[in-house]
Design a protein around this motif. Sequence first.
Motif, PDB file in Angstrom:
ATOM      1  N   MET A   1      -1.792 -32.420  22.888  1.00 10.27           N
ATOM      2  CA  MET A   1      -2.545 -33.599  23.324  1.00 10.27           C
ATOM      3  C   MET A   1      -1.881 -34.850  22.765  1.00 10.27           C
ATOM      4  O   MET A   1      -1.522 -34.912  21.604  1.00 10.27           O
ATOM      5  N   ASN A   2      -1.749 -35.882  23.597  1.00 10.82           N
ATOM      6  CA  ASN A   2      -1.172 -37.154  23.169  1.00 10.82           C
ATOM      7  C   ASN A   2      -2.147 -37.933  22.311  1.00 10.82           C
ATOM      8  O   ASN A   2      -3.354 -37.878  22.515  1.00 10.82           O
ATOM      9  N   HIS A   3      -1.613 -38.670  21.356  1.00  6.60           N
ATOM     10  CA  HIS A   3      -2.426 -39.541  20.517  1.00  6.60           C
ATOM     11  C   HIS A   3      -2.977 -40.673  21.383  1.00  6.60           C
ATOM     12  O   HIS A   3      -2.289 -41.182  22.261  1.00  6.60           O
ATOM     13  N   PRO A   4      -4.231 -41.119  21.155  1.00  2.93           N
ATOM     14  CA  PRO A   4      -4.815 -42.188  21.972  1.00  2.93           C
ATOM     15  C   PRO A   4      -3.951 -43.445  22.035  1.00  2.93           C
ATOM     16  O   PRO A   4      -3.849 -44.073  23.087  1.00  2.93           O
ATOM     17  N   ASN A   5      -3.334 -43.834  20.905  1.00  5.39           N
ATOM     18  CA  ASN A   5      -2.500 -45.046  20.922  1.00  5.39           C
ATOM     19  C   ASN A   5      -1.304 -44.893  21.843  1.00  5.39           C
ATOM     20  O   ASN A   5      -0.863 -45.849  22.465  1.00  5.39           O
ATOM     21  N   THR A   6      -0.763 -43.658  21.942  1.00  7.87           N
ATOM     22  CA  THR A   6       0.358 -43.397  22.839  1.00  7.87           C
ATOM     23  C   THR A   6      -0.086 -43.550  24.284  1.00  7.87           C
ATOM     24  O   THR A   6       0.610 -44.153  25.095  1.00  7.87           O
ATOM     25  N   LEU A   7      -1.247 -43.007  24.600  1.00  7.52           N
ATOM     26  CA  LEU A   7      -1.765 -43.097  25.962  1.00  7.52           C
ATOM     27  C   LEU A   7      -2.074 -44.538  26.365  1.00  7.52           C
ATOM     28  O   LEU A   7      -1.919 -44.911  27.512  1.00  7.52           O
ATOM     29  N   LEU A   8      -2.527 -45.344  25.425  1.00  2.62           N
ATOM     30  CA  LEU A   8      -2.917 -46.716  25.731  1.00  2.62           C
ATOM     31  C   LEU A   8      -1.786 -47.728  25.547  1.00  2.62           C
ATOM     32  O   LEU A   8      -1.932 -48.880  25.949  1.00  2.62           O
ATOM     33  N   HIS A   9      -0.676 -47.315  24.959  1.00  4.37           N
ATOM     34  CA  HIS A   9       0.397 -48.265  24.642  1.00  4.37           C
ATOM     35  C   HIS A   9       0.877 -49.036  25.877  1.00  4.37           C
ATOM     36  O   HIS A   9       1.022 -50.264  25.824  1.00  4.37           O
ATOM     37  N   SER A  10       1.098 -48.356  26.980  1.00  2.00           N
ATOM     38  CA  SER A  10       1.580 -49.063  28.179  1.00  2.00           C
ATOM     39  C   SER A  10       0.535 -50.056  28.681  1.00  2.00           C
ATOM     40  O   SER A  10       0.875 -51.132  29.184  1.00  2.00           O
ATOM     41  N   SER A  11      -0.728 -49.712  28.518  1.00  2.00           N
ATOM     42  CA  SER A  11      -1.804 -50.632  28.891  1.00  2.00           C
ATOM     43  C   SER A  11      -1.794 -51.875  27.999  1.00  2.00           C
ATOM     44  O   SER A  11      -1.976 -53.001  28.478  1.00  2.00           O
ATOM     45  N   TYR A  12      -1.564 -51.670  26.697  1.00  3.55           N
ATOM     46  CA  TYR A  12      -1.483 -52.796  25.764  1.00  3.55           C
ATOM     47  C   TYR A  12      -0.307 -53.711  26.117  1.00  3.55           C
ATOM     48  O   TYR A  12      -0.421 -54.933  26.064  1.00  3.55           O
ATOM     49  N   VAL A  13       0.818 -53.113  26.469  1.00  6.57           N
ATOM     50  CA  VAL A  13       2.006 -53.893  26.810  1.00  6.57           C
ATOM     51  C   VAL A  13       1.763 -54.709  28.082  1.00  6.57           C
ATOM     52  O   VAL A  13       2.147 -55.886  28.153  1.00  6.57           O
ATOM     53  N   PRO A  54       2.673 -65.895  18.986  1.00  4.97           N
ATOM     54  CA  PRO A  54       2.329 -64.659  19.708  1.00  4.97           C
ATOM     55  C   PRO A  54       3.403 -64.251  20.721  1.00  4.97           C
ATOM     56  O   PRO A  54       3.596 -63.058  20.959  1.00  4.97           O
ATOM     57  N   THR A  55       4.112 -65.227  21.292  1.00  9.94           N
ATOM     58  CA  THR A  55       5.202 -64.888  22.208  1.00  9.94           C
ATOM     59  C   THR A  55       6.257 -64.056  21.486  1.00  9.94           C
ATOM     60  O   THR A  55       6.723 -63.030  22.007  1.00  9.94           O
ATOM     61  N   ALA A  56       6.615 -64.470  20.286  1.00  9.89           N
ATOM     62  CA  ALA A  56       7.593 -63.711  19.503  1.00  9.89           C
ATOM     63  C   ALA A  56       7.087 -62.302  19.225  1.00  9.89           C
ATOM     64  O   ALA A  56       7.831 -61.318  19.359  1.00  9.89           O
ATOM     65  N   LEU A  57       5.809 -62.183  18.863  1.00 10.07           N
ATOM     66  CA  LEU A  57       5.249 -60.861  18.572  1.00 10.07           C
ATOM     67  C   LEU A  57       5.185 -59.989  19.824  1.00 10.07           C
ATOM     68  O   LEU A  57       5.406 -58.768  19.750  1.00 10.07           O
ATOM     69  N   ILE A  58       4.881 -60.597  20.963  1.00 10.95           N
ATOM     70  CA  ILE A  58       4.838 -59.834  22.215  1.00 10.95           C
ATOM     71  C   ILE A  58       6.206 -59.232  22.514  1.00 10.95           C
ATOM     72  O   ILE A  58       6.308 -58.097  22.986  1.00 10.95           O
ATOM     73  N   TYR A  59       7.274 -59.965  22.215  1.00  9.64           N
ATOM     74  CA  TYR A  59       8.620 -59.443  22.446  1.00  9.64           C
ATOM     75  C   TYR A  59       9.094 -58.512  21.336  1.00  9.64           C
ATOM     76  O   TYR A  59       9.789 -57.537  21.608  1.00  9.64           O
ATOM     77  N   LEU A  60       8.711 -58.785  20.092  1.00  4.95           N
ATOM     78  CA  LEU A  60       9.171 -57.971  18.967  1.00  4.95           C
ATOM     79  C   LEU A  60       8.348 -56.700  18.755  1.00  4.95           C
ATOM     80  O   LEU A  60       8.889 -55.656  18.388  1.00  4.95           O
ATOM     81  N   PHE A  61       7.045 -56.807  18.962  1.00  7.13           N
ATOM     82  CA  PHE A  61       6.129 -55.686  18.708  1.00  7.13           C
ATOM     83  C   PHE A  61       5.156 -55.508  19.875  1.00  7.13           C
ATOM     84  O   PHE A  61       3.941 -55.594  19.693  1.00  7.13           O
ATOM     85  N   PRO A  62       5.674 -55.265  21.074  1.00  2.00           N
ATOM     86  CA  PRO A  62       4.777 -55.153  22.240  1.00  2.00           C
ATOM     87  C   PRO A  62       3.774 -54.013  22.068  1.00  2.00           C
ATOM     88  O   PRO A  62       4.121 -52.935  21.581  1.00  2.00           O
ATOM     89  N   GLY A  63       2.548 -54.298  22.423  1.00  2.00           N
ATOM     90  CA  GLY A  63       1.511 -53.275  22.375  1.00  2.00           C
ATOM     91  C   GLY A  63       0.937 -52.980  21.011  1.00  2.00           C
ATOM     92  O   GLY A  63       0.053 -52.144  20.886  1.00  2.00           O
TER      93      GLY A  63
END
Length: 184
Positions: A1-13, A54-63
């Motif tokens: 089973m995938n970890h919830p954060n893994t499943l939601l990561h693309s949604s966060y991005v 936040p723009t820098a964080l979106i590019y450096l640490f997306p999701g």
Amino acid sequence: MNHPNTLLHSSYVKADKLMLIVLWGLFVLSLALSGMHNTLLWSFVIGLPTALVPTALIYLFPGSLLTRAVVAAALMVFTALHIHQAMGREELHFGIFVLLAFLLSYRDWRPIVIAAAVAAVHHLSFNFLQTWGYGVVCFTEPGLGIVLAHAAYVVVETGVLVYLAEVLRKEALQAGELERMVSD
């Protein structure tokens, strides 16, 4: 089973990308509002870093949770800036409610609570700073009663949004698990 954060990561991005557009739109709005009361300097001193960090964080640490938290705080800082630029006009306070709702795109209750807390601290502290003559503006007529009235609406909206975020998170996790099972 995938970890919830893994499943939601693309949604966060995906939500991060949406928030990137919102943040820069809010910066442009601060530039537009600057003509009302000659606040262009505030657009650059407060607004530009509020969009850049936040723009820098979106590019450096997306999701990441850090990115979601900083984006949430930045949305409320922009609302505070807009309120100040419009000398406390009630219409600019609507930004708090609109931007809190935008945070539902993360399907995470934490950014919503962070944003609500930033809005609460802003309204309470700036109400007193305005009353004491420190040159900041939050209300056309400051007073603890108006702070509490605004807070009541924010608390109710935050409660509903937290509930909806949790429902959306669970639905996204179920859909992700179903997709994984079908593709295996």
